[in-house]
Design a protein around this motif. Structure first.
Motif, PDB file in Angstrom:
ATOM      1  N   SER A   1       1.454  -1.301  -0.109  1.00 50.25           N
ATOM      2  CA  SER A   1      -0.325   0.124   0.393  1.00 50.25           C
ATOM      3  C   SER A   1       0.925   0.985  -0.110  1.00 50.25           C
ATOM      4  CB  SER A   1      -0.970  -0.084   0.939  1.00 50.25           C
ATOM      5  OG  SER A   1      -0.808   0.069   2.410  1.00 50.25           O
ATOM      6  N   LEU A   2       0.518   2.875   0.049  1.00 55.29           N
ATOM      7  CA  LEU A   2       1.033   3.857  -0.125  1.00 55.29           C
ATOM      8  C   LEU A   2      -0.216   4.505  -0.062  1.00 55.29           C
ATOM      9  CD1 LEU A   2       0.536   5.229  -3.299  1.00 55.29           C
ATOM     10  CD2 LEU A   2       1.882   3.058  -3.815  1.00 55.29           C
ATOM     11  N   ASP A   3       0.618   5.542   0.944  1.00 55.05           N
ATOM     12  CA  ASP A   3      -0.271   7.401   0.834  1.00 55.05           C
ATOM     13  C   ASP A   3       0.652   7.800   0.858  1.00 55.05           C
ATOM     14  OD1 ASP A   3      -1.976   8.240   2.449  1.00 55.05           O
ATOM     15  OD2 ASP A   3      -2.295   7.213   3.888  1.00 55.05           O
TER      16      ASP A   3
ATOM     17  N   ASP B   1       0.706  12.530  -0.376  1.00 54.17           N
ATOM     18  CA  ASP B   1       0.650  13.420  -0.454  1.00 54.17           C
ATOM     19  C   ASP B   1       1.452  13.736  -1.848  1.00 54.17           C
ATOM     20  OD1 ASP B   1      -1.619  13.452   1.900  1.00 54.17           O
ATOM     21  OD2 ASP B   1      -0.258  13.880   3.516  1.00 54.17           O
TER      22      ASP B   1
ATOM     23  N   ALA C   1      -3.504  13.576  -2.346  1.00 52.51           N
ATOM     24  CA  ALA C   1      -3.505  12.206  -1.902  1.00 52.51           C
ATOM     25  C   ALA C   1      -3.233  11.252  -3.058  1.00 52.51           C
ATOM     26  CB  ALA C   1      -3.470  11.472  -1.041  1.00 52.51           C
TER      27      ALA C   1
ATOM     28  N   ARG D   1      -3.932   7.545  -2.756  1.00 49.23           N
ATOM     29  CA  ARG D   1      -3.575   6.083  -1.787  1.00 49.23           C
ATOM     30  C   ARG D   1      -4.111   5.190  -3.041  1.00 49.23           C
ATOM     31  NH1 ARG D   1      -6.357  10.549   1.043  1.00 49.23           N
ATOM     32  NH2 ARG D   1      -4.929  10.960   2.984  1.00 49.23           N
TER      33      ARG D   1
ATOM     34  N   SER E   1      -3.891   0.082  -2.923  1.00 47.88           N
ATOM     35  CA  SER E   1      -2.460  -0.705  -2.395  1.00 47.88           C
ATOM     36  C   SER E   1      -1.918  -1.611  -4.149  1.00 47.88           C
ATOM     37  CB  SER E   1      -4.371  -1.539  -1.879  1.00 47.88           C
ATOM     38  OG  SER E   1      -4.315  -1.078  -0.650  1.00 47.88           O
TER      39      SER E   1
ATOM     40  N   GLY F   1       4.986  11.049   2.519  1.00 43.88           N
ATOM     41  CA  GLY F   1       3.495  10.219   3.046  1.00 43.88           C
ATOM     42  C   GLY F   1       5.157   8.805   3.388  1.00 43.88           C
ATOM     43  N   SER F   2       4.270   7.807   2.787  1.00 37.41           N
ATOM     44  CA  SER F   2       4.192   6.366   3.596  1.00 37.41           C
ATOM     45  C   SER F   2       3.786   5.096   2.253  1.00 37.41           C
ATOM     46  CB  SER F   2       4.354   5.689   4.668  1.00 37.41           C
ATOM     47  OG  SER F   2       2.839   5.776   4.919  1.00 37.41           O
TER      48      SER F   2
ATOM     49  N   GLU G   1       6.975  -0.531   7.223  1.00 40.69           N
ATOM     50  CA  GLU G   1       6.396   0.755   6.901  1.00 40.69           C
ATOM     51  C   GLU G   1       7.565   1.373   6.366  1.00 40.69           C
ATOM     52  OE1 GLU G   1       3.962   4.282   8.614  1.00 40.69           O
ATOM     53  OE2 GLU G   1       2.705   2.526   8.075  1.00 40.69           O
TER      54      GLU G   1
END
Length: 163
Positions: free
Chosen positions: A69-71, A73, A83, A85, A87, A130-131, A143
């Motif tokens: 996953s990624l999130d 900004d 953002a 976002r 998977s 982000g992460s 993460e």
């Protein structure tokens, strides 16, 4: 003439060297997990005003990693754009990269900044923060923080495309 015979000490040292070489071969390659990176490879303005973002994810590890996953900004020219976002469940080999395509409904200020850059044929700065969550091969999920600043420029001959 008398033949020379190896002494017991020389035999013992030779056997030790052979065992040492075999042990060195059995250890295998080093398994190193490094921080991944992400950057915008291409941003395309679509007819409805949304953007298609080609996000390049780079795996600097010596082992494959699955990006779960990624999130992230996104800011363009100092304006919050939105953002990313997703998977992607994307597996990337050691010291390799891959691209995932994401949709973004940008803010009005970011739309105007990109329109100005495209109209003026100039570059525009962006930053990602982000992460990403990734699972290194045969290890537990981790993460990783993402921070990147760079710039995009209009792609010659491709209207509405920044690279």
């Amino acid at each position: 003439m008398k033949a020379l015979r190896p002494t017991p000490l020389i035999r013992w040292l030779a056997a030790l060297v052979v065992v040492g070489l075999l042990a060195a071969c059995a250890s295998g390659p080093v398994r190193r997990v490094s921080e991944p990176s992400a950057r915008i490879q291409q941003l395309t303005v679509l007819a409805d005003g949304s953007w298609s973002v080609e996000l390049r994810i780079e795996n600097f590890s010596s082992i494959p990693m699955r990006f779960d996953s990624l999130d992230i900004d996104v800011q363009l020219d100092g304006h919050e754009a939105g953002a990313l976002r997703a998977s992607p469940a994307l597996t990337i080999g050691p010291e390799s990269a891959d691209v995932t395509s994401l949709q973004l409904q940008p803010s009005t200020a970011a739309k105007l900044a990109v329109a100005d850059a495209l109209a003026g044929r100039g570059s525009i700065g962006y930053s990602l923060e982000g992460s990403v969550t990734a699972t290194p091969d045969e290890e537990r999920q981790r993460e990783f923080e993402i921070e990147r600043s760079s710039a995009l420029s209009p792609a010659p001959g491709l209207p509405g495309v920044l690279r």
